[in-house]
Design a protein around this motif. Structure first.
Motif, PDB file in Angstrom:
ATOM      1  N   UNK A 273     -10.405   0.410   0.957  1.00 19.71           N
ATOM      2  CA  UNK A 273     -10.379  -0.546   2.056  1.00 19.71           C
ATOM      3  C   UNK A 273      -8.982  -1.112   2.299  1.00 19.71           C
ATOM      4  N   UNK A 274      -8.097  -0.960   1.317  1.00 21.58           N
ATOM      5  CA  UNK A 274      -6.699  -1.348   1.475  1.00 21.58           C
ATOM      6  C   UNK A 274      -5.858  -0.188   2.002  1.00 21.58           C
ATOM      7  N   UNK A 275      -6.126   1.015   1.478  1.00 23.01           N
ATOM      8  CA  UNK A 275      -5.328   2.180   1.850  1.00 23.01           C
ATOM      9  C   UNK A 275      -5.559   2.584   3.298  1.00 23.01           C
ATOM     10  N   UNK A 276      -6.799   2.482   3.747  1.00 21.77           N
ATOM     11  CA  UNK A 276      -7.104   2.860   5.125  1.00 21.77           C
ATOM     12  C   UNK A 276      -7.828   4.181   5.201  1.00 21.77           C
ATOM     13  N   UNK A 277      -7.166   5.226   5.663  1.00 23.39           N
ATOM     14  CA  UNK A 277      -7.842   6.493   5.880  1.00 23.39           C
ATOM     15  C   UNK A 277      -8.134   7.209   4.572  1.00 23.39           C
ATOM     16  N   UNK A 278      -9.142   8.059   4.628  1.00 24.20           N
ATOM     17  CA  UNK A 278      -9.478   8.890   3.470  1.00 24.20           C
ATOM     18  C   UNK A 278      -8.291   9.771   3.085  1.00 24.20           C
ATOM     19  N   UNK A 279      -7.635  10.322   4.089  1.00 29.41           N
ATOM     20  CA  UNK A 279      -6.510  11.215   3.813  1.00 29.41           C
ATOM     21  C   UNK A 279      -5.402  10.499   3.048  1.00 29.41           C
ATOM     22  N   UNK A 280      -5.101   9.275   3.444  1.00 25.72           N
ATOM     23  CA  UNK A 280      -4.061   8.510   2.754  1.00 25.72           C
ATOM     24  C   UNK A 280      -4.460   8.227   1.312  1.00 25.72           C
ATOM     25  N   UNK A 281      -5.728   7.840   1.115  1.00 20.75           N
ATOM     26  CA  UNK A 281      -6.220   7.540  -0.234  1.00 20.75           C
ATOM     27  C   UNK A 281      -6.133   8.769  -1.126  1.00 20.75           C
ATOM     28  N   UNK A 282      -6.634   9.894  -0.653  1.00 27.13           N
ATOM     29  CA  UNK A 282      -6.735  11.088  -1.499  1.00 27.13           C
ATOM     30  C   UNK A 282      -5.363  11.705  -1.773  1.00 27.13           C
ATOM     31  N   UNK A 283      -4.508  11.770  -0.752  1.00 30.52           N
ATOM     32  CA  UNK A 283      -3.184  12.352  -0.997  1.00 30.52           C
ATOM     33  C   UNK A 283      -2.384  11.491  -1.968  1.00 30.52           C
ATOM     34  N   UNK A 284      -2.516  10.174  -1.861  1.00 25.02           N
ATOM     35  CA  UNK A 284      -1.822   9.283  -2.797  1.00 25.02           C
ATOM     36  C   UNK A 284      -2.379   9.455  -4.215  1.00 25.02           C
ATOM     37  N   UNK A 285      -3.698   9.581  -4.325  1.00 26.46           N
ATOM     38  CA  UNK A 285      -4.323   9.773  -5.643  1.00 26.46           C
ATOM     39  C   UNK A 285      -3.858  11.073  -6.282  1.00 26.46           C
ATOM     40  N   UNK A 286      -3.799  12.141  -5.501  1.00 28.72           N
ATOM     41  CA  UNK A 286      -3.364  13.435  -6.037  1.00 28.72           C
ATOM     42  C   UNK A 286      -1.902  13.361  -6.484  1.00 28.72           C
ATOM     43  N   UNK A 287      -1.048  12.762  -5.649  1.00 28.70           N
ATOM     44  CA  UNK A 287       0.379  12.661  -5.981  1.00 28.70           C
ATOM     45  C   UNK A 287       0.604  11.841  -7.248  1.00 28.70           C
TER      46      UNK A 287
END
Length: 549
Positions: A273-287
């Motif tokens: 809910x802070x990160x916003x989009x699913x794509x932003x959350x998942x790419x940040x988590x992977x990195x």
């Protein structure tokens, strides 16, 4: 000559069949003859003398049931002629005298483990990804799909290849009835890809169905368990995903980490809910996870004393031989490791029913004993309030193979704890802090119990079974121990150690235990992989503090 029957304790009035016994056969035991009035299958029991209705029945030296009606000598004990019974317990005198096993060659042995900053030593080196709430499970699955195979931690799928072969034959109009298991074995497996990070054993994903919608106590308990996994010596670091609005808040997880003195491990925290989009959350988590793996890969195995081992003691799919072969072997290993300065954990409180007095008396002080008594009493009462009870614990498989009352099952299960004093009693999901034998309050459910023991700090789990079960854990090796040779030969893909030679009179418990400890050292050092690790059997179920037997 192989023994065909066994009386476990001299005060028992039940005898165990170790072999197929025929109706009318005369069994002589300790100069006393018993004529069997029916056939007795291996693992089952018969009474050596006539039993009157209501008469108490003993096995392993404790009360395990009462006769439902008059039972002639030589009858098979069943759920129809015996009902569960267990002796009451109270605070008693301390009974701390025990016979320590000889340390022998194990005194100076070491294992190769991962040394952590807090002084603990891991038997493996994992990065974990976990959700604070079930809403994030899908995101975990997406990250898993993106990372695991690419990093070289995937497992070739022979069943997928087999299914494709079936489809191909169907499309060609070929007959399928001649395709047997042997053809499955003939399907070539792809070799495992090379790991990118040689010193990291894997990235594990702890999906669960909790974190919101339950009680606040459930959220606190979940955060304690997850903190135990992050703080675990087998874990290098963690990626934590949160939705944001759930009961299991990150602040609670941080409090639980402080309780476990875990302040130095790298933790990536991301809130959707802070990160916003699913794509932003998942790419940040992977990195961020990849960055963490780079650091974790710098750690290598180093020699550690056996006192750094923390063994979880578990049983599941038990049979009538479990309490005679496999569980006493674990008890010997527990006593031996405690003698060496190590730590063991005995859990499954519903499966300690009937032996509470012995365990209470073995607690090192009255405060510890009172905590054990209180937890056992409260657990039993909660089961009754829910319309159940410890007497309903044995599964159909247990009953079929000779464990017909909870007290019989429990008396055999408790053998895993050996004879050493109980140094501490833990309420789920508390973390182990004292050397020696610890008692941990968990359900008897295999996965809930194993999940809890690992969360409390077990860096290896010994798991006995008489019927066979694939249970494993994401971060701790679960060594599967068969109570009988038939099982070991039938299910070699899940069994690591066979204690059947004890039943066959070819090995004693001490030799079996020392053989087992050698295997534990090899697994702890990364020299050998147990079957649950090879099979990637990553079972993880947190306990909701309702009734679970």
């Amino acid at each position: 000559m192989k023994n065909r029957v066994l009386k476990v304790q001299s005060q028992d009035n039940l005898i165990v069949a170790l072999d197929h016994l025929k109706k009318g056969e005369v069994i002589t035991y300790n100069n006393k003859e018993v004529t069997l009035i029916e056939a007795i299958a291996p693992k089952h029991k018969f009474n050596e003398s006539d039993l009157k209705k209501g008469e108490e029945i003993f096995m392993y030296g404790v009360l395990v049931g009462k006769a439902e009606y008059d039972i002639p000598a030589g009858s098979m004990i069943t759920t129809f002629n015996v009902k569960h019974a267990a002796a009451p317990f109270k605070l008693g005198e301390r009974k701390l005298t025990w016979e320590k096993p000889e340390q022998g060659d194990f005194k100076d042995k070491t294992f190769q483990g991962y040394h952590r900053a807090n002084g603990s030593v891991g038997t493996a080196n994992y990065w974990i990804v976990l959700p604070l709430v079930f809403c994030e499970n899908r995101n975990l699955d997406v990250i898993k799909d993106a990372l695991v195979n690419q990093l070289g931690y995937g497992k070739s799928d022979k069943y997928k290849d087999f299914a494709q072969d079936l489809i191909s034959k169907y499309q060609k109009g070929e007959e399928l009835q001649d395709i047997l298991t042997s053809e499955l074995q003939s399907v070539a497996e792809n070799p495992n890809p090379t790991r990118i990070f040689e010193n990291v054993d894997g990235v594990k994903f702890l999906n669960h169905d909790m974190g919101c919608g339950g009680t606040r106590q459930d959220a606190q308990s979940l955060c304690g368990l997850l903190a135990g996994y992050i703080a675990h010596p087998n874990v290098a670091g963690a990626t934590v995903l949160s939705l944001g609005c759930q009961n299991a808040q990150y602040s609670i997880l941080q409090e639980e980490l402080l309780k476990r003195q875990c302040t130095d491990k790298p933790i990536v925290f991301l809130e959707q809910q802070e990160e916003g989009t699913e794509e932003k959350l998942i790419t940040e988590a992977i990195k961020e996870t990849f960055t963490g793996l780079m650091e974790a890969n710098k750690q290598t195995r180093q020699a550690a004393p056996l006192s750094k081992l923390v063994l979880g003691l578990e049983c599941g799919g038990s049979d009538g031989f479990s309490g005679i072969s496999a569980n006493p072997t674990l008890g010997y290993v527990s006593d031996l490791l405690v003698t060496l300065g190590g730590t063991t954990i005995l859990s499954e409180f519903p499966e300690l029913c009937g032996v509470e007095q012995e365990l209470s008396d073995r607690c090192v002080d009255e405060e510890t004993a009172l905590k054990f008594n209180s937890l056992m009493t409260a657990y039993a009462a909660s089961a009754v309030r829910a319309g159940s009870g410890f007497d309903m614990n044995p599964s159909p498989g247990n009953i079929k193979d000779g464990l017909i009352t909870d007290a019989i099952k429990s008396a055999g299960a408790a053998k895993k704890g050996g004879t050493s004093p109980v140094t501490d009693v833990l309420d789920y999901p508390e973390m182990v802090s004292k050397k020696g034998l610890n008692l941990l309050c968990t359900p008897g459910n295999d996965v809930e119990s194993t999940t809890g023991m690992v969360g409390s700090g077990a860096n290896i789990v010994l798991f006995t079974t008489g019927l066979g079960t694939p249970t494993g854990n994401p971060i701790a090796p679960v060594i599967k121990v068969a109570s009988n040779t038939k099982l070991s030969e039938k299910m070699p893909d899940i069994i690591d150690i066979n204690t059947g030679p004890i039943i066959e009179g070819e090995e004693n418990i001490e030799d079996s235990g020392r053989r087992m400890l050698d295997y534990i050292i090899a697994v702890a050092s990364g020299e050998t992989q147990c079957k649950a690790v090879i099979n990637q059997q990553d079972d993880f179920i947190p306990w909701k503090r309702g009734v679970s037997l």
